[in-house]
Design a protein around this motif. Structure first.
Motif, PDB file in Angstrom:
ATOM      1  N   LYS A 178       0.849  -1.179   0.000  1.00 21.82           N
ATOM      2  CA  LYS A 178       0.000   0.000   0.000  1.00 21.82           C
ATOM      3  C   LYS A 178       0.887   1.233   0.000  1.00 21.82           C
ATOM      4  O   LYS A 178       1.890   1.301   0.712  1.00 21.82           O
ATOM      5  N   SER A 179       0.485   2.163  -0.774  1.00 21.49           N
ATOM      6  CA  SER A 179       1.266   3.388  -0.824  1.00 21.49           C
ATOM      7  C   SER A 179       0.998   4.209   0.432  1.00 21.49           C
ATOM      8  O   SER A 179       0.011   4.023   1.133  1.00 21.49           O
ATOM      9  N   MET A 180       1.895   5.081   0.736  1.00 22.75           N
ATOM     10  CA  MET A 180       1.762   5.933   1.917  1.00 22.75           C
ATOM     11  C   MET A 180       0.513   6.801   1.792  1.00 22.75           C
ATOM     12  O   MET A 180      -0.138   7.103   2.783  1.00 22.75           O
ATOM     13  N   ARG A 181       0.159   7.140   0.566  1.00 25.99           N
ATOM     14  CA  ARG A 181      -1.018   7.972   0.339  1.00 25.99           C
ATOM     15  C   ARG A 181      -2.297   7.233   0.751  1.00 25.99           C
ATOM     16  O   ARG A 181      -3.179   7.818   1.379  1.00 25.99           O
ATOM     17  N   THR A 182      -2.390   5.930   0.423  1.00 22.43           N
ATOM     18  CA  THR A 182      -3.563   5.133   0.771  1.00 22.43           C
ATOM     19  C   THR A 182      -3.660   4.955   2.279  1.00 22.43           C
ATOM     20  O   THR A 182      -4.743   5.071   2.861  1.00 22.43           O
ATOM     21  N   ILE A 183      -2.536   4.695   2.927  1.00 23.39           N
ATOM     22  CA  ILE A 183      -2.528   4.518   4.378  1.00 23.39           C
ATOM     23  C   ILE A 183      -2.965   5.802   5.072  1.00 23.39           C
ATOM     24  O   ILE A 183      -3.783   5.787   6.007  1.00 23.39           O
ATOM     25  N   THR A 184      -2.450   6.932   4.618  1.00 19.96           N
ATOM     26  CA  THR A 184      -2.816   8.215   5.209  1.00 19.96           C
ATOM     27  C   THR A 184      -4.296   8.501   5.009  1.00 19.96           C
ATOM     28  O   THR A 184      -4.977   8.994   5.921  1.00 19.96           O
ATOM     29  N   LYS A 185      -4.822   8.185   3.833  1.00 20.82           N
ATOM     30  CA  LYS A 185      -6.242   8.413   3.556  1.00 20.82           C
ATOM     31  C   LYS A 185      -7.115   7.611   4.518  1.00 20.82           C
ATOM     32  O   LYS A 185      -8.063   8.148   5.098  1.00 20.82           O
ATOM     33  N   HIS A 186      -6.778   6.324   4.740  1.00 19.47           N
ATOM     34  CA  HIS A 186      -7.563   5.493   5.663  1.00 19.47           C
ATOM     35  C   HIS A 186      -7.469   6.006   7.093  1.00 19.47           C
ATOM     36  O   HIS A 186      -8.461   6.008   7.839  1.00 19.47           O
ATOM     37  N   TYR A 187      -6.308   6.452   7.496  1.00 14.90           N
ATOM     38  CA  TYR A 187      -6.123   6.992   8.834  1.00 14.90           C
ATOM     39  C   TYR A 187      -6.970   8.241   9.035  1.00 14.90           C
ATOM     40  O   TYR A 187      -7.625   8.404  10.066  1.00 14.90           O
ATOM     41  N   LEU A 188      -6.976   9.134   8.052  1.00 19.01           N
ATOM     42  CA  LEU A 188      -7.762  10.364   8.168  1.00 19.01           C
ATOM     43  C   LEU A 188      -9.259  10.072   8.201  1.00 19.01           C
ATOM     44  O   LEU A 188     -10.015  10.728   8.928  1.00 19.01           O
TER      45      LEU A 188
END
Length: 154
Positions: A82-92
């Motif tokens: 998973k890209s860092m962008r996807t992980i950040t999106k789920h966290y937000l």
């Protein structure tokens, strides 16, 4: 019924005997110690046969694993990360839902509900056995009291 031979018990264990004969064998087994001994011998022989069958199964499984491993190597397979962008999106998204629930008071109403359930469980009535014991002691106290007063039973 005549005694059942070792070959017949072996066929019985291998489930190669019709149901009607199975019932006869089982009924005879309850009443004949000799046939029980022969039956146990047939069972022991069956146990010695089964491990070789298990080895055949193990060999076929090992061959299948070898064929699977013969496919593309693990290093050649594409890695799914998973890209860092996807992980950040789920966290937000998770943080946003948490803030929304806190602002709406959902957690406070949940805490009140838990408190109500806890207080209700503490206020439960005493068990039936305790009530019966109390009534029995009261009855015995009444009898003792009447005996002291000189009450006569007729």
């Amino acid at each position: 019924m005549k005694h059942v031979s070792l070959a017949e018990w072996t066929a019985y264990i291998a489930d190669e005997v019709p149901d009607a004969i199975k019932i006869e064998y089982e009924d005879h087994l309850y009443s004949c110690d000799d046939c029980l001994t022969v039956y146990m011998e047939a069972m022991e022989r069956k146990e010695f046969i089964q491990p070789t069958e298990a080895l055949d199964i193990a060999d076929s499984v090992m061959r299948s694993i070898a064929q699977i491993n013969a496919g593309p190597a693990l290093e050649e397979r594409p890695k799914k990360t998973k890209s860092m962008r996807t992980i950040t999106k789920h966290y937000l998204i998770a943080a946003g839902f948490t803030i929304l629930l806190m602002a709406s008071g959902a957690f406070q109403s949940l805490a009140k509900y838990v408190d109500n359930v806890e207080s209700a469980s503490l206020k439960e009535k005493a068990p039936i056995t305790e009530g019966l014991i109390d009534k029995t002691f009261n009855w015995m106290d009444d009898i003792e009291k009447k005996n002291k007063e000189g009450f006569k039973y007729e």
